[in-house]
Structure formats: structure tokens, C-alpha cells
Design a protein around this motif. Structure first.
Motif, mmCIF file in Angstrom:
data_model
loop_
_atom_site.group_PDB
_atom_site.id
_atom_site.type_symbol
_atom_site.label_atom_id
_atom_site.label_comp_id
_atom_site.label_asym_id
_atom_site.label_seq_id
_atom_site.Cartn_x
_atom_site.Cartn_y
_atom_site.Cartn_z
ATOM 1 N N HIS A 26 0.809 -1.220 0.000
ATOM 2 C CA HIS A 26 0.000 0.000 0.000
ATOM 3 C C HIS A 26 0.845 1.274 0.000
ATOM 4 O O HIS A 26 0.294 2.374 -0.060
ATOM 5 C CB HIS A 26 -0.923 0.006 1.223
ATOM 6 C CG HIS A 26 -1.701 -1.264 1.377
ATOM 7 N ND1 HIS A 26 -2.704 -1.621 0.508
ATOM 8 C CD2 HIS A 26 -1.594 -2.271 2.289
ATOM 9 C CE1 HIS A 26 -3.199 -2.791 0.872
ATOM 10 N NE2 HIS A 26 -2.548 -3.214 1.943
ATOM 11 N N LEU A 27 2.163 1.137 0.064
ATOM 12 C CA LEU A 27 3.043 2.302 0.091
ATOM 13 C C LEU A 27 3.188 2.889 -1.311
ATOM 14 O O LEU A 27 3.336 2.158 -2.292
ATOM 15 C CB LEU A 27 4.420 1.926 0.628
ATOM 16 C CG LEU A 27 4.493 1.547 2.108
ATOM 17 C CD1 LEU A 27 5.887 0.999 2.429
ATOM 18 C CD2 LEU A 27 4.156 2.721 2.998
ATOM 19 N N ARG A 47 -4.117 10.529 4.466
ATOM 20 C CA ARG A 47 -2.930 9.716 4.238
ATOM 21 C C ARG A 47 -1.865 10.012 5.290
ATOM 22 O O ARG A 47 -1.767 11.131 5.778
ATOM 23 C CB ARG A 47 -2.334 9.983 2.843
ATOM 24 C CG ARG A 47 -3.300 9.756 1.696
ATOM 25 C CD ARG A 47 -2.601 9.812 0.351
ATOM 26 N NE ARG A 47 -1.673 8.696 0.169
ATOM 27 C CZ ARG A 47 -2.034 7.472 -0.214
ATOM 28 N NH1 ARG A 47 -3.304 7.210 -0.457
ATOM 29 N NH2 ARG A 47 -1.137 6.512 -0.356
ATOM 30 N N ALA A 48 -1.089 9.009 5.639
ATOM 31 C CA ALA A 48 0.083 9.193 6.496
ATOM 32 C C ALA A 48 1.298 9.401 5.592
ATOM 33 O O ALA A 48 1.343 8.895 4.464
ATOM 34 C CB ALA A 48 0.287 7.983 7.387
ATOM 35 N N GLN A 109 -5.798 2.110 5.362
ATOM 36 C CA GLN A 109 -4.961 0.916 5.218
ATOM 37 C C GLN A 109 -3.995 0.778 6.384
ATOM 38 O O GLN A 109 -3.751 -0.321 6.882
ATOM 39 C CB GLN A 109 -4.182 0.992 3.899
ATOM 40 C CG GLN A 109 -5.026 0.875 2.643
ATOM 41 C CD GLN A 109 -5.581 -0.523 2.425
ATOM 42 O OE1 GLN A 109 -5.203 -1.477 3.103
ATOM 43 N NE2 GLN A 109 -6.490 -0.641 1.468
ATOM 44 N N LEU A 110 -3.433 1.913 6.831
ATOM 45 C CA LEU A 110 -2.536 1.880 7.982
ATOM 46 C C LEU A 110 -3.276 1.447 9.237
ATOM 47 O O LEU A 110 -2.772 0.656 10.036
ATOM 48 C CB LEU A 110 -1.890 3.256 8.178
ATOM 49 C CG LEU A 110 -0.897 3.389 9.324
ATOM 50 C CD1 LEU A 110 0.242 2.389 9.201
ATOM 51 C CD2 LEU A 110 -0.345 4.816 9.381
ATOM 52 N N ARG A 111 -4.488 1.946 9.393
ATOM 53 C CA ARG A 111 -5.309 1.572 10.553
ATOM 54 C C ARG A 111 -5.654 0.087 10.523
ATOM 55 O O ARG A 111 -5.612 -0.602 11.558
ATOM 56 C CB ARG A 111 -6.575 2.428 10.578
ATOM 57 C CG ARG A 111 -7.436 2.226 11.824
ATOM 58 C CD ARG A 111 -8.642 3.148 11.816
ATOM 59 N NE ARG A 111 -8.268 4.545 11.934
ATOM 60 C CZ ARG A 111 -8.459 5.450 10.975
ATOM 61 N NH1 ARG A 111 -9.009 5.115 9.828
ATOM 62 N NH2 ARG A 111 -8.096 6.703 11.182
ATOM 63 N N LEU A 112 -5.992 -0.417 9.342
ATOM 64 C CA LEU A 112 -6.310 -1.836 9.204
ATOM 65 C C LEU A 112 -5.104 -2.703 9.541
ATOM 66 O O LEU A 112 -5.232 -3.725 10.240
ATOM 67 C CB LEU A 112 -6.773 -2.115 7.764
ATOM 68 C CG LEU A 112 -7.191 -3.549 7.443
ATOM 69 C CD1 LEU A 112 -8.398 -3.947 8.289
ATOM 70 C CD2 LEU A 112 -7.513 -3.699 5.950
ATOM 71 N N ALA A 113 -3.921 -2.290 9.089
ATOM 72 C CA ALA A 113 -2.706 -3.041 9.410
ATOM 73 C C ALA A 113 -2.426 -3.016 10.906
ATOM 74 O O ALA A 113 -2.037 -4.034 11.496
ATOM 75 C CB ALA A 113 -1.523 -2.467 8.635
#
Length: 241
Positions: A26-27, A47-48, A109-113
């Protein structure tokens, strides 16, 4: 956009192989152009950002028009750590202070990871706490220390985060960094130049004497650096202790 190499950002390079693999697909790579606004206060962060080069400035905008920097995020960390763990509404404005490049990842996506990995959640928490430590030290510094020592601190910190002795910073940007007026910044920058600690011309700064700047800086530079080492490199800190 292509996926960005892992090793260029301290947060990514510190992850376990399993945690990095949760993020890797996802990056995306993105440019950080000077003065680019990543999010405004009260907006939802989407986004982060994980800088490879360049520096992100976290700024509080006051009602009378003053802009005061409260923290900086560079190649060793991540912008959006706490947002991935909780509320994504921005508490301050984030803009690019020093141009460069970054990996980005959709915050969902970061939160899901993070929901799938306790160690990834711990890493995000530590990086968020490191920024918080910088924010509170900055508040105390701006309230108590001289303009000269504050500017020395900020130049040293910017050097660390960007990885370069050569910086492009306007008087307005430096005034924002230390919570002072532009005329005060001009006088102090001239003082540091006369001491041969920096060379300053038309917004271009070259740090020529790091030790001199460290001696001019207040204790806040070393304090923040120590907190970052403790929080972002806990194994190194424990070994040293």
C-alpha cells in the motif's frame, strides 16, 4: 506511483519483516514540495506520510494571523501515527518546511494493518509519543528561552531531520519555527553568522559549526534528541543504560 524503498525512512526500517509486509503493498512514493499543505486544522487526514528527505512542519494558526511551529517530522518518523490509532481530524496544520520525498499510505490501510499487529500499534504509539514530547518541549522552550538559543535548537533539529547542513529557510519560516518576529530572527541569524556558526544569505543557510550551535542552543535540543532515542530506538537505549 511506485512503491518506495523501505530503508529511506526510519519508521519503515524499524519494522519487523511481517509488519513491513502488511504495509508494503500500500506504500506509494510522493514528492514533498516546499510549502505544500498536507492537511489543515479540523480537516480529516486521509494519508500518512513517511519522509525519506525533507521536513514536515506542524503549525498552529492563531486568530490574529500568527503561525507558530510546534513540531517537525523528518526522515526518522511518520506523520499520522496517532491519527491511525484514533481520531483522524487534524489538530493542527501540516505543511512542508524542507522539500523532499516521502512514502505515503492511505490512513485506512494503515489503521487496518495496525488492527492486525500489536507490534505495529506499539511502533505507531512510540512515534506519536516522540512527536508529543517534541511539542511539549517546544512549548516550554518558546516560553522561557532566548531567541538565539531557540533558533540554534531549530536549525540543529532541522539539520538532523533533513540530513543536510544546507537548508532553505526564509525569515518568515524561521520566525514561525521559533515563535518570534521576523526582525528578531534577522538580528539573531546575523549574530550566529558573525560567530561563524552559520552562513546565511537570501534564505539559504549553511551550518558551518555544529558544535558552536549546540553550545548556543538551550537544553531542549538534547532533551528532545534523548526522548527520540528512548522511544524510537528502545533496544539501543536499553543497551546504553
Amino acid at each position: 506511483m511506485d512503491s518506495a524503498p523501505r530503508s529511506q525512512n526510519g519508521f519503515l526500517s524499524s519494522l519487523t519483516a511481517d509488519d513491513f509486509e502488511l504495509l508494503r503493498p500500500h506504500l506509494r512514493a510522493a514528492d514533498l514540495s516546499q510549502d505544500m499543505v498536507l492537511v489543515e486544522v479540523d480537516e480529516t487526514l486521509k494519508r500518512a506520510y513517511l519522509p525519506h528527505k525533507g521536513v514536515i512542519s506542524l503549525v498552529v494558526k492563531l486568530a490574529r494571523g500568527e503561525h507558530v511551529q510546534i513540531a517537525m517530522i523528518g526522515r526518522d518518523s511518520i506523520f499520522g501515527a496517532f491519527s491511525a490509532l484514533g481520531d483522524a481530524v487534524a489538530l493542527n496544520t501540516a505543511e512542508v518546511l524542507v522539500p523532499g520525498a516521502a512514502s505515503t499510505i492511505d490512513l485506512d490501510q494503515l489503521r487496518l494493518a495496525a488492527d492486525q499487529s500489536a507490534t505495529l500499534r506499539t511502533a505507531l504509539t512510540r512515534h506519536g509519543l516522540a512527536v508529543y514530547a517534541q511539542i511539549q518541549q517546544t512549548a516550554g522552550c518558546n516560553a522561557s528561552h532566548t531567541v538565539e538559543s531557540r533558533l540554534a535548537r531549530c536549525l540543529l533539529h532541522t539539520r538532523d531531520l533533513s540530513g543536510s547542513d544546507k537548508l532553505v529557510l526564509t525569515q518568515e519560516a524561521m520566525a514561525q519555527m521559533i515563535g518570534a518576529r521576523r526582525n528578531s530572527v534577522s538580528l539573531v541569524a546575523n549574530t550566529l553568522q558573525q560567530a561563524n556558526f552559520i552562513h546565511y544569505s537570501r534564505g539559504h543557510i549553511e551550518i558551518t559549526n555544529v558544535d558552536g550551535l549546540i553550545k548556543t542552543s538551550c537544553e531542549c535540543y538534547a532533551t528532545v534528541k534523548s526522548q527520540y532515542t528512548r522511544l524510537l530506538h528502545p533496544r539501543i537505549h536499553c543497551a546504553a543504560a
